[in-house]
Write an enzyme that holds these catalytic residues in place. Structure first.
Site, mmCIF file in Angstrom:
data_model
loop_
_atom_site.group_PDB
_atom_site.id
_atom_site.type_symbol
_atom_site.label_atom_id
_atom_site.label_comp_id
_atom_site.label_asym_id
_atom_site.label_seq_id
_atom_site.Cartn_x
_atom_site.Cartn_y
_atom_site.Cartn_z
ATOM 1 N N ASP A 169 7.037 76.087 27.620
ATOM 2 C CA ASP A 169 7.471 75.130 27.892
ATOM 3 C C ASP A 169 9.261 75.627 28.599
ATOM 4 O O ASP A 169 9.889 76.118 27.522
ATOM 5 C CB ASP A 169 7.569 73.951 27.284
ATOM 6 C CG ASP A 169 7.342 72.665 27.880
ATOM 7 O OD1 ASP A 169 8.919 72.425 28.603
ATOM 8 O OD2 ASP A 169 6.975 71.707 27.284
ATOM 9 N N ARG A 228 0.128 66.391 37.902
ATOM 10 C CA ARG A 228 0.843 65.413 39.477
ATOM 11 C C ARG A 228 0.202 66.700 40.580
ATOM 12 O O ARG A 228 0.485 67.457 40.333
ATOM 13 C CB ARG A 228 1.598 65.277 39.652
ATOM 14 C CG ARG A 228 2.482 64.157 38.835
ATOM 15 C CD ARG A 228 2.107 62.638 39.098
ATOM 16 N NE ARG A 228 2.140 61.511 38.559
ATOM 17 C CZ ARG A 228 2.159 60.709 37.855
ATOM 18 N NH1 ARG A 228 0.392 60.910 37.324
ATOM 19 N NH2 ARG A 228 2.823 60.498 37.015
ATOM 20 N N ASP A 252 -7.735 66.170 39.139
ATOM 21 C CA ASP A 252 -7.415 64.414 38.419
ATOM 22 C C ASP A 252 -6.449 64.540 40.175
ATOM 23 O O ASP A 252 -6.817 62.956 39.789
ATOM 24 C CB ASP A 252 -7.678 64.255 36.977
ATOM 25 C CG ASP A 252 -7.648 62.804 36.467
ATOM 26 O OD1 ASP A 252 -7.756 62.035 36.535
ATOM 27 O OD2 ASP A 252 -6.414 62.534 36.134
ATOM 28 N N GLU A 257 -3.134 61.301 47.598
ATOM 29 C CA GLU A 257 -3.849 60.501 47.069
ATOM 30 C C GLU A 257 -4.179 59.912 48.039
ATOM 31 O O GLU A 257 -5.307 59.160 47.742
ATOM 32 C CB GLU A 257 -3.541 60.051 45.215
ATOM 33 C CG GLU A 257 -3.578 61.165 44.867
ATOM 34 C CD GLU A 257 -3.070 61.673 43.206
ATOM 35 O OE1 GLU A 257 -2.683 59.909 43.258
ATOM 36 O OE2 GLU A 257 -3.382 62.229 42.429
ATOM 37 N N HIS A 284 -7.719 60.211 39.833
ATOM 38 C CA HIS A 284 -5.965 60.456 38.840
ATOM 39 C C HIS A 284 -6.344 59.364 37.223
ATOM 40 O O HIS A 284 -5.941 58.117 37.937
ATOM 41 C CB HIS A 284 -4.941 59.256 39.517
ATOM 42 C CG HIS A 284 -3.846 59.783 39.558
ATOM 43 N ND1 HIS A 284 -2.973 59.952 40.182
ATOM 44 C CD2 HIS A 284 -3.867 59.887 38.117
ATOM 45 C CE1 HIS A 284 -1.976 60.158 39.099
ATOM 46 N NE2 HIS A 284 -2.541 59.984 37.721
#
Length: 311
Positions: A169, A228, A252, A257, A284
């Site tokens: 991170d 995303r 996902d 989309e 999603h």
């Protein structure tokens, strides 16, 4: 305070807001033009992702004191404009982190054990045991990119599978615990078997996981994306699958989309992914359970109460 709710929400939200002293105006079917025309009447706004909350809209909301995003991602909101106006911005990653973590594990298990293909074959009276031999999560190294609420919840769910979980991170340090080991990107490139993405969509992360990035992994990897879609271009994923650098993917989210608006190139890449038994999809919904629908509301209202009534 009056609050405009522009997206469809679980019915529990309205009594929660009223109990907190906020008067809700629930208009889930409202269009953008109407939002622009009435935005100046409200001190608050609750949103999902119906329309961008950009300078055009925020400038019309002269009384606005808070924006509550029912979910985690803030990519539809102009955060800089919000900060300049000193508007409180709250979101609710705590509300759907458990749902997302469970969904991520489920997608990996389905991919590793060929569950979708095996189900389809058995329904067609094909009994192919060897062709559907699976692989185990046990002993695999999971590389997490992003170790906030979502990444940490996913790491916790993996603890029962005997996996090694490395986490990177850029904006967080000292987060190693019983479930994840803080690592550098170079360590992820060397050790990862399964790459899982848990970062927001920003100018920095858009198209970040491209062909060049994927080529840096020492091993051929599996890719899980519940963050995303725009972070992983369809073209890059297709190329990595064709080269064998990515052995399989669980998605996902997608780069685009709105499937009826895919460009010609996106159609070609999407159809390649669709044809592959090594790719599985969901629409999603990783953080979208019946339970999270309510938890998100509880999280938002508790944060608003803390800001305006307990401070």
């Amino acid at each position: 305070m009056r609050c405009l709710i522009i997206d469809r929400m679980h019915e529990s939200l309205m009594p929660m807001l009223e109990e907190a002293g906020i008067k809700p105006d629930y208009r889930p079917d409202i269009k953008r033009e109407e939002i622009l025309n009435i935005a100046d009447r409200y001190e608050g706004m609750v949103v999902r992702s119906k329309t961008p909350l950009n300078e055009e809209l925020i400038s019309r909301a002269e009384k606005l004191k808070f924006i509550a995003r029912a979910g985690a991602g803030l990519d539809q909101i102009d955060v800089e404009v919000v900060r300049k106006r000193n508007i409180y911005l709250v979101n609710a990653p705590e509300g759907n982190r458990d749902a997302l973590a469970e969904h991520g594990v489920g997608m990996l298990l389905a991919l590793f054990n060929n569950l979708l293909r095996a189900d389809r074959e058995v329904r067609n009276k094909v009994w192919d045991r060897e062709g559907n031999r699976g692989i185990e999560l046990m002993g695999k190294t999971i590389g997490l990119i992003g170790c906030g609420y979502m990444g940490q919840a996913f790491a916790k769910r993996l603890s029962g599978f005997g996996c090694k979980v490395l986490g990177y991170d850029k904006y967080k340090k000292g987060f190693s615990d019983d479930f994840v080991i803080e690592a550098t990107l170079d360590e992820l490139f060397r050790e990862t078997d399964i790459l899982s993405l848990h970062v927001p969509l920003t100018s920095e992360t858009k198209a970040w996981i491209n062909e060049e990035f994927l080529s840096k992994f020492k091993k051929a990897i599996f890719l899980l994306n519940t963050s995303r879609g725009e972070i992983v271009p369809l073209r890059a994923l297709r190329a990595a699958l064709e080269s064998g650098k990515v052995k399989g993917a669980a998605l996902d989210v997608l780069e685009n989309e709105k499937l009826k608006t895919l460009t010609d190139r996106q159609i070609q890449d999407f159809e390649y992914l669709v044809a592959s038994d090594q790719v599985i999809f969901s629409p999603h919904v990783a953080g979208w359970t019946h339970e999270s629908y309510v938890k998100i509301n509880e999280t938002l209202v508790n944060k608003l109460k803390s800001i305006f009534f307990n401070g």
